[in-house]
Design an enzyme around this catalytic site. Structure first.
Site, PDB file in Angstrom:
ATOM      1  N   ALA A 180       0.874  -1.098  -0.041  1.00 11.77           N
ATOM      2  CA  ALA A 180       0.341  -0.372   0.443  1.00 11.77           C
ATOM      3  C   ALA A 180       1.128   1.336  -0.395  1.00 11.77           C
ATOM      4  O   ALA A 180       1.191   1.913   1.400  1.00 11.77           O
ATOM      5  CB  ALA A 180      -1.087   0.043   0.811  1.00 11.77           C
ATOM      6  N   GLU A 211       9.602  -4.128 -10.791  1.00 14.19           N
ATOM      7  CA  GLU A 211       7.553  -4.240 -10.315  1.00 14.19           C
ATOM      8  C   GLU A 211       7.668  -3.408 -12.133  1.00 14.19           C
ATOM      9  O   GLU A 211       6.669  -4.558 -12.749  1.00 14.19           O
ATOM     10  CB  GLU A 211       7.174  -2.962  -9.924  1.00 14.19           C
ATOM     11  N   GLN A 221     -11.469  -3.242 -32.463  1.00 17.13           N
ATOM     12  CA  GLN A 221     -12.318  -2.330 -34.175  1.00 17.13           C
ATOM     13  C   GLN A 221     -12.511  -3.289 -35.525  1.00 17.13           C
ATOM     14  O   GLN A 221     -13.233  -3.825 -35.550  1.00 17.13           O
ATOM     15  CB  GLN A 221     -11.531  -1.011 -34.877  1.00 17.13           C
ATOM     16  N   GLY A 268       3.568   3.550 -11.430  1.00 15.77           N
ATOM     17  CA  GLY A 268       4.178   4.538 -11.980  1.00 15.77           C
ATOM     18  C   GLY A 268       2.909   5.265 -13.812  1.00 15.77           C
ATOM     19  O   GLY A 268       3.348   4.340 -15.165  1.00 15.77           O
TER      20      GLY A 268
HETATM   21  C1  LIG Z   1      -6.319  -1.502 -10.436  1.00 16.83           C
HETATM   22  C2  LIG Z   1      -5.121  -0.885  -9.569  1.00 16.83           C
HETATM   23  C3  LIG Z   1      -3.944  -1.876  -9.199  1.00 16.83           C
HETATM   24  C4  LIG Z   1      -3.458  -0.912  -8.281  1.00 16.83           C
HETATM   25  N1  LIG Z   1      -2.755  -1.558  -6.335  1.00 16.83           N
HETATM   26  C5  LIG Z   1      -1.761  -0.384  -6.484  1.00 16.83           C
HETATM   27  C6  LIG Z   1      -1.440  -1.099  -5.468  1.00 16.83           C
HETATM   28  O1  LIG Z   1      -1.407  -2.593  -5.019  1.00 16.83           O
HETATM   29  N2  LIG Z   1      -0.407  -0.274  -4.267  1.00 16.83           N
HETATM   30  C7  LIG Z   1      -0.350   0.663  -4.855  1.00 16.83           C
HETATM   31  O2  LIG Z   1       0.093   1.098  -3.879  1.00 16.83           O
HETATM   32  N3  LIG Z   1      -1.450   1.512  -5.871  1.00 16.83           N
HETATM   33  C8  LIG Z   1      -1.826   0.710  -6.655  1.00 16.83           C
HETATM   34  N4  LIG Z   1      -2.460   1.370  -7.520  1.00 16.83           N
HETATM   35  C9  LIG Z   1      -2.083   2.776  -7.556  1.00 16.83           C
HETATM   36  C10 LIG Z   1      -1.722   3.630  -8.516  1.00 16.83           C
HETATM   37  O3  LIG Z   1      -0.290   3.124  -8.393  1.00 16.83           O
HETATM   38  C11 LIG Z   1      -1.892   5.151  -8.876  1.00 16.83           C
HETATM   39  O4  LIG Z   1      -3.192   5.186  -8.885  1.00 16.83           O
HETATM   40  C12 LIG Z   1      -1.089   5.629  -9.802  1.00 16.83           C
HETATM   41  O5  LIG Z   1       1.030   5.295  -9.220  1.00 16.83           O
HETATM   42  C13 LIG Z   1      -0.748   6.830  -9.822  1.00 16.83           C
HETATM   43  O6  LIG Z   1      -1.657   7.384  -9.186  1.00 16.83           O
HETATM   44  P1  LIG Z   1      -2.765   8.521  -8.767  1.00 16.83           P
HETATM   45  O7  LIG Z   1      -3.664   7.546  -9.497  1.00 16.83           O
HETATM   46  O8  LIG Z   1      -2.763   9.683  -7.268  1.00 16.83           O
HETATM   47  O9  LIG Z   1      -3.289   9.465  -9.820  1.00 16.83           O
HETATM   48  P2  LIG Z   1      -2.309  11.310  -9.734  1.00 16.83           P
HETATM   49  O10 LIG Z   1      -0.340  10.963  -9.680  1.00 16.83           O
HETATM   50  O11 LIG Z   1      -3.036  12.276  -9.252  1.00 16.83           O
HETATM   51  O12 LIG Z   1      -1.774  11.884 -11.159  1.00 16.83           O
HETATM   52  C14 LIG Z   1      -3.340  12.057 -12.087  1.00 16.83           C
HETATM   53  C15 LIG Z   1      -3.016  12.548 -14.075  1.00 16.83           C
HETATM   54  O13 LIG Z   1      -1.399  13.022 -13.561  1.00 16.83           O
HETATM   55  C16 LIG Z   1      -0.254  12.987 -13.541  1.00 16.83           C
HETATM   56  N5  LIG Z   1       0.659  13.544 -13.303  1.00 16.83           N
HETATM   57  C17 LIG Z   1       0.889  13.324 -11.753  1.00 16.83           C
HETATM   58  N6  LIG Z   1       2.112  13.914 -11.596  1.00 16.83           N
HETATM   59  C18 LIG Z   1       2.229  14.755 -12.851  1.00 16.83           C
HETATM   60  C19 LIG Z   1       3.862  15.231 -13.653  1.00 16.83           C
HETATM   61  N7  LIG Z   1       5.006  15.634 -12.547  1.00 16.83           N
HETATM   62  N8  LIG Z   1       3.824  15.360 -14.590  1.00 16.83           N
HETATM   63  C20 LIG Z   1       2.571  14.886 -15.487  1.00 16.83           C
HETATM   64  N9  LIG Z   1       1.936  14.386 -15.419  1.00 16.83           N
HETATM   65  C21 LIG Z   1       1.935  13.716 -13.719  1.00 16.83           C
HETATM   66  C22 LIG Z   1      -0.603  11.585 -13.841  1.00 16.83           C
HETATM   67  O14 LIG Z   1       0.250  11.086 -14.787  1.00 16.83           O
HETATM   68  C23 LIG Z   1      -1.891  11.161 -14.417  1.00 16.83           C
HETATM   69  O15 LIG Z   1      -2.742  11.150 -15.570  1.00 16.83           O
HETATM   70  C24 LIG Z   1      -3.445   0.644  -8.565  1.00 16.83           C
HETATM   71  C25 LIG Z   1      -4.128   1.352  -9.208  1.00 16.83           C
HETATM   72  C26 LIG Z   1      -5.421   0.934 -10.176  1.00 16.83           C
HETATM   73  C27 LIG Z   1      -6.028   1.266 -10.721  1.00 16.83           C
END
Ligand SMILES: Cc1cc2nc3c(=O)[nH]c(=O)nc-3n(C[C@H](O)[C@H](O)[C@H](O)COP(=O)(O)OP(=O)(O)OC[C@H]3O[C@@H](n4cnc5c(N)ncnc54)[C@H](O)[C@@H]3O)c2cc1C
Length: 380
Positions: free
Chosen positions: A125, A243, A337, A365
């Site tokens: 997490a 990963e 498609q 990431g």
């Molecule tokens: C099905 C699923 C399984 C997952 N499993 C895990 C897990 O087991 N453990 C865990 O810890 N997490 C897990 N995650 C979380 C996942 O790693 C995060 O969703 C991901 O890292 C993106 O973070 P966020 O969702 O907070 O998006 P945000 O960080 O809020 O980003 C939103 C958008 O802004 C963009 N953005 C952010 N910063 C920048 C920047 N500096 N420059 C340009 N663009 C930027 C991002 O690329 C994205 O498009 C999971 C997610 C999903 C959907």
């Protein structure tokens, strides 16, 4: 390329994994998608065949495989049939390495044999509702109090969220110290104050039990600190390339599987008196996909060999992750498609692959963060 890349021992391993997947997973996966989770028994069966946590050394009950081609085969055989439910990769390729590399002798003895057997399911997490990409901004905290720490905060999107017995929680032990104030803790199922949400409703990967976790004054024994206090961010940076490589391996395999079914469909389906693959536009689309997938395959295989030699840099892993997962997105869309209306029907493999694929450019990431890593590595 792939034929030359693997050796006889890998082919034998693949053969037994494929048999296991076809017998124990394929017939049940659609039911698990309805259930929203895979049965715990599957984990024990996988463990009894030696398919979990391949890197765990023999001293802790594992087989100690240091050749990532075996891990790759496990990932590929699940992806090949669209088995997105079993979270074996997170458990074995992501969580177990933290214990192997940074765990104390007691921690390794306590958890690794059970992770190998499938009796202890692992998860990690990092992400919180208010921060994912910006890991240094996490708020979940652990404050030392005598011989334990008190954990408070919230995590989300946890793969193996409901099934896990052991959760690596990324926390702040020093909120003033930025990324140097991050530490990792081992949290066991049942700790007082540790609650989980119901399974989150996702777009795809319906058999995967992704959920949230809440911590309210959870007492974690000090011996559950993983590695050194304050070194958590460094450990994450060390382990994230594997990963990301795992995601890239899955991406290329998903593309190959989608192209295979699409080629067959384009041979079988006729329109205007000929197979749809015979139209030049479609033939070119198929040719473009075949070319790009082959390029992805060569690069990913190269990255796996680099990783085996301990030479896979964060930048190269990031390249593999973003490029192959973006390729996967394009390939799924084009293959869907080419299936016409049938591509939109969930009973078709391509429809399920399409929805399961979408997350690949996001977790481990995002594409944008991968490009940040590469750009920073170039001195910008
Ligand atoms: C099905 C699923 C399984 C997952 N499993 C895990 C897990 O087991 N453990 C865990 O810890 N997490 C897990 N995650 C979380 C996942 O790693 C995060 O969703 C991901 O890292 C993106 O973070 P966020 O969702 O907070 O998006 P945000 O960080 O809020 O980003 C939103 C958008 O802004 C963009 N953005 C952010 N910063 C920048 C920047 N500096 N420059 C340009 N663009 C930027 C991002 O690329 C994205 O498009 C999971 C997610 C999903 C959907």
């Amino acid at each position: 390329m792939t034929d030359r890349f693997f050796e006889d021992e890998h082919r034998m391993f693949r053969d037994s994994v494929r048999k296991f997947v076809e017998r124990e997973i394929v017939p049940h996966h659609s039911q698990w998608e309805k259930d929203g989770v895979v049965p715990r028994e599957l984990w024990r069966t996988a463990g009894s065949h030696g398919f979990l946590c391949l890197q765990v050394p023999e001293a802790y009950g594992g087989v100690g495989l240091e050749d990532f081609r075996f891990n790759m085969i496990m990932i590929e055989e699940l992806v090949r049939v669209g088995a997105s439910g079993p979270g074996f990769t997170v458990h074995g390729d992501i969580v177990a390495p933290y214990l192997i590399h940074y765990g104390s002798e007691e921690q390794k003895k306590k958890y690794l044999p059970k992770m190998v057997s499938g009796d202890c399911i692992g998860a990690i997490a990092m992400t919180e509702p208010n921060t994912g990409s910006d890991l240094a901004a996490i708020k979940t905290s652990a404050v030392r109090s005598g011989n334990h720490y008190l954990l408070n905060g919230q995590k989300t999107f946890i793969t193996n969220g409901l099934l896990n017995d052991l959760l690596i929680v990324v926390v702040k032990t020093d909120p003033q110290a930025g990324h140097e104030g991050i530490s990792l803790f081992l949290l066991e199922r049942g700790a007082e104050g540790y609650e989980r949400s119901p399974k989150l409703e996702k777009l795809g990967m319906h058999a995967q039990d992704t959920c949230e976790a809440f911590f309210k004054d959870v007492k974690v024994p000090a011996e559950n600190l993983l590695g050194q206090e304050g070194a958590g961010f460094f450990y994450l940076m060390q382990q994230l390339p594997q990963e990301r490589l795992a995601v890239a391996v899955g991406a290329v395999m998903a593309c190959e599987a989608a192209l295979d079914v699409t080629v067959q469909y384009c041979k079988d389906r006729t329109a205007f008196g000929r197979p749809i693959g015979k139209f030049q536009h479609n033939r070119f689309k198929l040719a473009e996909m075949k070319t790009e997938i082959e390029i992805g395959r060569v690069f990913v295989n190269h990255c796996v060999l680099l990783h085996n030699e301990g030479e896979l840099s964060a930048e190269t892993a990031a390249m593999a992750k973003w490029w192959t997962s973006e390729l996967q997105k394009r390939v799924m869309d084009t293959c869907l498609q080419l299936h016409g209306g049938y591509g939109y029907m969930k009973e078709y493999f391509i429809a399920r692959s399409f929805i399961d694929s979408r997350v690949q450019t996001i977790y481990a990431g995002t594409t944008e963060i991968m490009k940040e890593i590469i750009g920073r590595g170039m001195g910008f």
